[in-house]
Design a protein around this motif. Sequence first.
Motif, short mmCIF file in Angstrom:
data_model
loop_
_atom_site.label_atom_id
_atom_site.label_comp_id
_atom_site.label_asym_id
_atom_site.label_seq_id
_atom_site.Cartn_x
_atom_site.Cartn_y
_atom_site.Cartn_z
N THR A 57 32.81 24.92 166.01
CA THR A 57 31.57 25.36 165.39
C THR A 57 31.72 26.69 164.65
O THR A 57 30.76 27.17 164.05
N ARG A 101 32.78 18.90 154.41
CA ARG A 101 32.05 18.59 155.65
C ARG A 101 31.55 19.86 156.31
O ARG A 101 30.39 19.96 156.73
N GLN A 102 32.41 20.86 156.42
CA GLN A 102 32.02 22.12 157.04
C GLN A 102 30.91 22.81 156.24
O GLN A 102 29.95 23.32 156.82
N ASP A 131 27.58 21.00 156.69
CA ASP A 131 27.00 21.36 157.99
C ASP A 131 26.39 22.75 157.93
O ASP A 131 25.30 22.99 158.45
N TYR A 132 27.10 23.68 157.31
CA TYR A 132 26.63 25.06 157.20
C TYR A 132 25.31 25.13 156.41
O TYR A 132 24.40 25.86 156.78
N GLY A 185 23.26 22.57 155.94
CA GLY A 185 22.26 21.66 156.50
C GLY A 185 21.89 20.52 155.58
O GLY A 185 20.75 20.07 155.58
N SER A 203 23.59 16.76 153.50
CA SER A 203 24.62 15.73 153.68
C SER A 203 25.84 16.04 152.82
O SER A 203 25.74 16.74 151.80
N GLY A 204 26.96 15.51 153.24
CA GLY A 204 28.19 15.67 152.47
C GLY A 204 28.08 15.06 151.09
O GLY A 204 28.60 15.61 150.11
#
Length: 87
Positions: A9, A18-19, A22-23, A25, A27-28
């Motif tokens: 995380t 991907r990271q 996620d950071y 918030g 979608s890829g």
Amino acid sequence: MPNAASNPTAVREVMDIRQAADYLGISGDTLYRYASENFVPAFKLGNRWRFRKSLLDDWMDRQSGVTSAAPIEMVDPAKKKPVRAVR
């Protein structure tokens, strides 16, 4: 010193799609489209998109209208007005 592999995380300075998704918030797929359209700051390393956290933070600040705070002005204690006591 712990490495990123032991803490999945952890937010790295340079992130893959991907990271970064996620950071942020999102979608890829959305982030891939944004990067392809030069909407977000990104660069390609080989054929893979990479994102610098500091550039994403600056971009988010600009998008949200956040400006850097003015520096705090220090007041000389001798120039302060006395505060009345509360009854």
